[in-house]
Design an enzyme around this catalytic site. Structure first.
Site, PDB file in Angstrom:
ATOM      1  N   LYS A 263       6.797   8.638  13.281  1.00 16.33           N
ATOM      2  CA  LYS A 263       6.253   9.073  11.980  1.00 16.33           C
ATOM      3  C   LYS A 263       5.786  10.508  12.116  1.00 16.33           C
ATOM      4  O   LYS A 263       4.969  10.816  12.982  1.00 16.33           O
ATOM      5  CB  LYS A 263       5.100   8.164  11.542  1.00 16.33           C
ATOM      6  CG  LYS A 263       4.344   8.684  10.305  1.00 16.33           C
ATOM      7  CD  LYS A 263       3.274   7.713   9.793  1.00 16.33           C
ATOM      8  CE  LYS A 263       2.423   8.361   8.693  1.00 16.33           C
ATOM      9  NZ  LYS A 263       1.341   7.488   8.199  1.00 16.33           N
ATOM     10  N   ASP A 268      -1.575  14.342   6.205  1.00 13.99           N
ATOM     11  CA  ASP A 268      -1.590  13.280   5.205  1.00 13.99           C
ATOM     12  C   ASP A 268      -2.880  13.366   4.398  1.00 13.99           C
ATOM     13  O   ASP A 268      -3.921  12.876   4.819  1.00 13.99           O
ATOM     14  CB  ASP A 268      -1.472  11.911   5.901  1.00 13.99           C
ATOM     15  CG  ASP A 268      -1.514  10.762   4.907  1.00 13.99           C
ATOM     16  OD1 ASP A 268      -1.385  11.016   3.688  1.00 13.99           O
ATOM     17  OD2 ASP A 268      -1.675   9.602   5.357  1.00 13.99           O
ATOM     18  N   LYS A 275      -7.194  11.037  -0.276  1.00 15.47           N
ATOM     19  CA  LYS A 275      -8.169  10.418   0.619  1.00 15.47           C
ATOM     20  C   LYS A 275      -9.546  11.045   0.393  1.00 15.47           C
ATOM     21  O   LYS A 275      -9.639  12.256   0.221  1.00 15.47           O
ATOM     22  CB  LYS A 275      -7.785  10.680   2.082  1.00 15.47           C
ATOM     23  CG  LYS A 275      -6.581   9.895   2.575  1.00 15.47           C
ATOM     24  CD  LYS A 275      -6.334  10.197   4.047  1.00 15.47           C
ATOM     25  CE  LYS A 275      -5.054   9.525   4.550  1.00 15.47           C
ATOM     26  NZ  LYS A 275      -5.206   8.074   4.752  1.00 15.47           N
ATOM     27  N   ASP A 286      -1.454  12.645  11.962  1.00 17.35           N
ATOM     28  CA  ASP A 286      -0.516  11.686  11.386  1.00 17.35           C
ATOM     29  C   ASP A 286       0.933  11.974  11.829  1.00 17.35           C
ATOM     30  O   ASP A 286       1.860  11.266  11.455  1.00 17.35           O
ATOM     31  CB  ASP A 286      -0.635  11.695   9.855  1.00 17.35           C
ATOM     32  CG  ASP A 286      -0.410  10.319   9.247  1.00 17.35           C
ATOM     33  OD1 ASP A 286      -0.517   9.324   9.988  1.00 17.35           O
ATOM     34  OD2 ASP A 286      -0.100  10.243   8.045  1.00 17.35           O
ATOM     35  N   ASP A 345      -0.711   7.014  -0.738  1.00 11.66           N
ATOM     36  CA  ASP A 345      -1.235   7.193   0.617  1.00 11.66           C
ATOM     37  C   ASP A 345      -0.522   6.269   1.609  1.00 11.66           C
ATOM     38  O   ASP A 345      -0.690   6.391   2.820  1.00 11.66           O
ATOM     39  CB  ASP A 345      -2.750   6.921   0.622  1.00 11.66           C
ATOM     40  CG  ASP A 345      -3.427   7.469   1.867  1.00 11.66           C
ATOM     41  OD1 ASP A 345      -2.767   8.212   2.623  1.00 11.66           O
ATOM     42  OD2 ASP A 345      -4.610   7.142   2.084  1.00 11.66           O
ATOM     43  N   GLU A 347       2.421   6.430   2.605  1.00 11.29           N
ATOM     44  CA  GLU A 347       3.605   7.297   2.606  1.00 11.29           C
ATOM     45  C   GLU A 347       4.425   7.153   3.882  1.00 11.29           C
ATOM     46  O   GLU A 347       5.640   7.359   3.855  1.00 11.29           O
ATOM     47  CB  GLU A 347       3.173   8.765   2.426  1.00 11.29           C
ATOM     48  CG  GLU A 347       2.724   9.510   3.697  1.00 11.29           C
ATOM     49  CD  GLU A 347       1.524   8.899   4.386  1.00 11.29           C
ATOM     50  OE1 GLU A 347       0.708   8.244   3.698  1.00 11.29           O
ATOM     51  OE2 GLU A 347       1.377   9.028   5.623  1.00 11.29           O
ATOM     52  N   ARG A 349       5.400   4.627   5.638  1.00  2.93           N
ATOM     53  CA  ARG A 349       6.445   3.601   5.593  1.00  2.93           C
ATOM     54  C   ARG A 349       7.641   4.059   4.760  1.00  2.93           C
ATOM     55  O   ARG A 349       8.753   3.596   4.960  1.00  2.93           O
ATOM     56  CB  ARG A 349       5.851   2.282   5.089  1.00  2.93           C
ATOM     57  CG  ARG A 349       5.372   2.294   3.691  1.00  2.93           C
ATOM     58  CD  ARG A 349       4.449   1.114   3.368  1.00  2.93           C
ATOM     59  NE  ARG A 349       3.113   1.270   3.960  1.00  2.93           N
ATOM     60  CZ  ARG A 349       2.157   0.367   3.865  1.00  2.93           C
ATOM     61  NH1 ARG A 349       2.383  -0.788   3.247  1.00  2.93           N
ATOM     62  NH2 ARG A 349       0.976   0.579   4.407  1.00  2.93           N
TER      63      ARG A 349
HETATM   64  N1  BES Z   1      -1.960   7.863   7.980  1.00  2.00           N
HETATM   65  C1  BES Z   1      -2.581   6.762   7.367  1.00  2.00           C
HETATM   66  C2  BES Z   1      -3.033   5.693   8.373  1.00  2.00           C
HETATM   67  C3  BES Z   1      -4.165   6.092   9.292  1.00  2.00           C
HETATM   68  C4  BES Z   1      -5.462   5.792   8.967  1.00  2.00           C
HETATM   69  C5  BES Z   1      -3.895   6.707  10.502  1.00  2.00           C
HETATM   70  C6  BES Z   1      -6.490   6.144   9.837  1.00  2.00           C
HETATM   71  C7  BES Z   1      -4.910   7.057  11.367  1.00  2.00           C
HETATM   72  C8  BES Z   1      -6.197   6.772  11.034  1.00  2.00           C
HETATM   73  C9  BES Z   1      -1.620   6.087   6.382  1.00  2.00           C
HETATM   74  O1  BES Z   1      -0.690   6.911   5.795  1.00  2.00           O
HETATM   75  C10 BES Z   1      -2.459   5.511   5.287  1.00  2.00           C
HETATM   76  O2  BES Z   1      -3.132   6.259   4.634  1.00  2.00           O
HETATM   77  N2  BES Z   1      -2.406   4.200   5.143  1.00  2.00           N
HETATM   78  C11 BES Z   1      -3.161   3.508   4.155  1.00  2.00           C
HETATM   79  C12 BES Z   1      -2.292   2.455   3.550  1.00  2.00           C
HETATM   80  C13 BES Z   1      -2.851   1.815   2.294  1.00  2.00           C
HETATM   81  C14 BES Z   1      -2.916   2.824   1.161  1.00  2.00           C
HETATM   82  C15 BES Z   1      -1.954   0.653   1.903  1.00  2.00           C
HETATM   83  C16 BES Z   1      -4.357   2.867   4.852  1.00  2.00           C
HETATM   84  O3  BES Z   1      -4.227   2.418   5.987  1.00  2.00           O
HETATM   85  O4  BES Z   1      -5.424   2.843   4.246  1.00  2.00           O
HETATM   86 ZN    ZN Z   2      -0.140   8.623   6.928  1.00  2.00          ZN
HETATM   87 ZN    ZN Z   3      -1.407   7.912   4.036  1.00  5.51          ZN
END
Ligand code: BES
Ligand code: ZN
Ligand code: ZN
Length: 497
Positions: A263, A268, A275, A286, A345, A347, A349
């Site tokens: 990834k 992000d 966020k 990220d 967010d 993104e 996937r």
């Molecule tokens: N990059 C984040 C995941 C992440 C969170 C990595 C904390 C490192 C530390 C990912 O893109 C994300 O924001 N995921 C969301 C998904 C949700 C919106 C379904 C999450 O985990 O909150």
């Molecule tokens: Zn991310």
């Molecule tokens: Zn994200």
């Protein structure tokens, strides 16, 4: 830093400090330290007693030789209980040793690997010490105007003569693995204003030039032509255009063909589902999965295993803008599956979906993806352990097995049909979020599954927790860890056995 394997009596060591270890079960000093203690007039055993040194893990005593021995200092470090000892503890001890030497400004020292030997594994200990020393001495200080200019020059790792040749080989592998891991840490630690998707592509091109890999970089137009609309949607809000990176390592003789996907979100922000401040911090990391792929390539460029490896990165930046993709948008991935956006967010996937389609078309023997994919994975396993999922239990087991030696903790999260129901979308084939708040790491994995050719063994490693940390742990300073470069490279090396 020059790391060499030596053997011979500790009292004859030609260096500035001698570092040895003691297990808790050990009642007496080792015969070698005993000899030095005699030369120093008993000051080692005296200090050991005065400071109540009992071999507790990580405890350090430093004995000045005051001109009596051949070295300036003798250092004893506790190795904890012998029965609980493992290779990762050797790594931690190597890091503790090098950090103490740095504090004391000692640039040449010997570390006694033989003292850690429990069975016949001295060469493995030599490798783990090498890794711990290189990983533990890492700093990201490039932007500091006042840097610590002190450098460790020479480290000797002592083993018994019988294991010397084998230890030399292993230590060399450890050096390559740890340097590759530091290379990954360096890129992950760079901020989003420095590492853009284009910059990530340039690093891949530099690697290709250095090691003779094939490399192909696709720009926005080409990404569109390939039908990677899910990936493209994520990239739309950023002023920094996406770059799809495909590296290939092709040895003369090849026993298997594997694809690694990382990834690569250079930042992000969450996009329109922006966020909140605290959660946006550290999102420069990220791209850790992508950087891990680059680190693995650096290592295989050096180690040259007989296996074809593809490295794929769909690099992008997720930003809010008038051009951004939005919640409720419906987009079509490369394999024709329609995706409804529940949250911009989620993104990672989407970028991985198209990368997995592309990888499946290569028809490899296996696909492994590494991604800082979900906060939910950190909730499930804690910040030090990666979540492992996939469609092939044997491959999952092989990877988790590899971590027993590398010390990069991973644990399997189970797929099930009930959670499959949770990624059904209101108006498209699949939703990019789960419809309940539970099992978020698994629903993300199940989303990815839809874009992998069912016939190809595939493993997804969610590294959101261990790829980055704000405090530092074991041989990791705060910031990027370079997880799971050693595990993946070791896994690749084992494929050719
Ligand atoms: N990059 C984040 C995941 C992440 C969170 C990595 C904390 C490192 C530390 C990912 O893109 C994300 O924001 N995921 C969301 C998904 C949700 C919106 C379904 C999450 O985990 O909150
Ligand atoms: Zn991310
Ligand atoms: Zn994200």
């Amino acid at each position: 830093m020059d790391i060499r394997i030596t053997s011979g009596r500790l009292k004859n060591a030609r260096t500035k400090a001698v570092i040895s270890f003691m297990f808790k079960e050990q009642k007496k000093l080792s015969p070698d330290i005993q000899e030095i203690d005699e030369i120093l007039g008993g000051s080692v055993s005296k200090l050991k007693k005065d400071l109540k040194f009992d071999g507790s893990f990580g405890k350090i005593i430093t004995v000045p030789a005051l001109g009596k021995g051949k070295t300036d200092f003798v250092v004893l470090i506790g190795a904890g209980n012998k029965k609980d000892f493992d290779l990762d503890k050797a790594r931690r001890l190597g890091a503790a040793a090098v950090r103490r030497m740095r504090e004391m400004k000692i640039d040449k020292f010997l570390i006694d690997g033989e003292a850690l030997s429990v069975k016949d594994e001295q060469s493995e200990i030599a490798q783990a010490l090498t890794e711990g020393i290189i990983l533990g001495d890492y700093r990201f200080d490039k932007y500091l105007s006042k840097k610590d200019s002190f450098q460790i020059k020479e480290v000797q790792i002592r083993v018994s003569r019988k294991y010397k040749a084998q230890s030399e080989k292993r230590s060399e592998i450890g050096k390559i693995l740890a340097q590759a891991q530091n290379f990954t840490r360096d890129i992950v630690n760079e901020p989003g204003n420095v590492i853009t998707p284009q910059k990530l592509a340039e690093i891949a091109e530099d690697l290709a030039k250095e090691y003779g890999f094939e490399v192909k970089i696709y720009d926005e137009d080409e990404i569109e032509k390939m039908g990677m609309n899910a990936y493209l949607a994520v990239a739309k809000g950023s002023a920094n255009p996406p770059r799809f990176i495909h590296l290939t390592y092709r040895p003369k003789k090849s026993k298997k063909e594997l694809v690694l996907i990382g990834k690569g979100l250079t930042f992000d922000s969450g996009g329109l589902n922006i966020k909140p401040g605290d959660y946006m911090r550290w999102m420069k990391s990220d791209k850790a999965g992508a950087c891990a792929v680059l680190g693995v390539f650096k290592a295989i460029g050096e180690l040259k295993p007989e296996i074809t490896v593809h490295g794929i990165i769909a690099a992008a930046e997720n930003m809010p803008d008038g051009k951004s993709y939005r919640p409720d948008d419906i987009i079509k991935a490369k394999n024709g599956i329609s995706i409804e956006i529940g949250n911009t967010d989620a993104e990672g996937r989407l970028t991985l979906a198209d990368a997995l389609c592309y990888a499946s078309e290569l028809k490899p023997d296996a696909i492994i993806d590494m991604a800082t994919l979900t906060g939910a994975c950190i909730v499930a396993l804690g910040e030090y352990t990666a979540g492992v999922m996939g469609n092939n239990q044997k491959l999952i087991d092989q990877i988790i097995d590899t971590t027993r030696k590398t010390g990069e903790w991973m644990w399997q999260l189970p797929f099930n049909d009930m959670l499959r129901e949770h990624i059904k979308a209101p108006s498209a084939d699949v939703y990019n979020i789960g419809t309940t708040r539970y099992g978020g790491a698994i629903t993300a994995g199940l989303f990815l599954e839809k874009f992998v050719d069912k016939k190809i063994p595939w493993v997804h490693i969610d590294i959101a927790g261990p790829a980055h940390n704000t405090k530092g742990w074991y041989y990791h300073p705060k910031g990027a860890t370079g997880f799971p470069v050693r595990t993946i490279t070791t896994f690749l090396l084992n494929q050719t056995d």
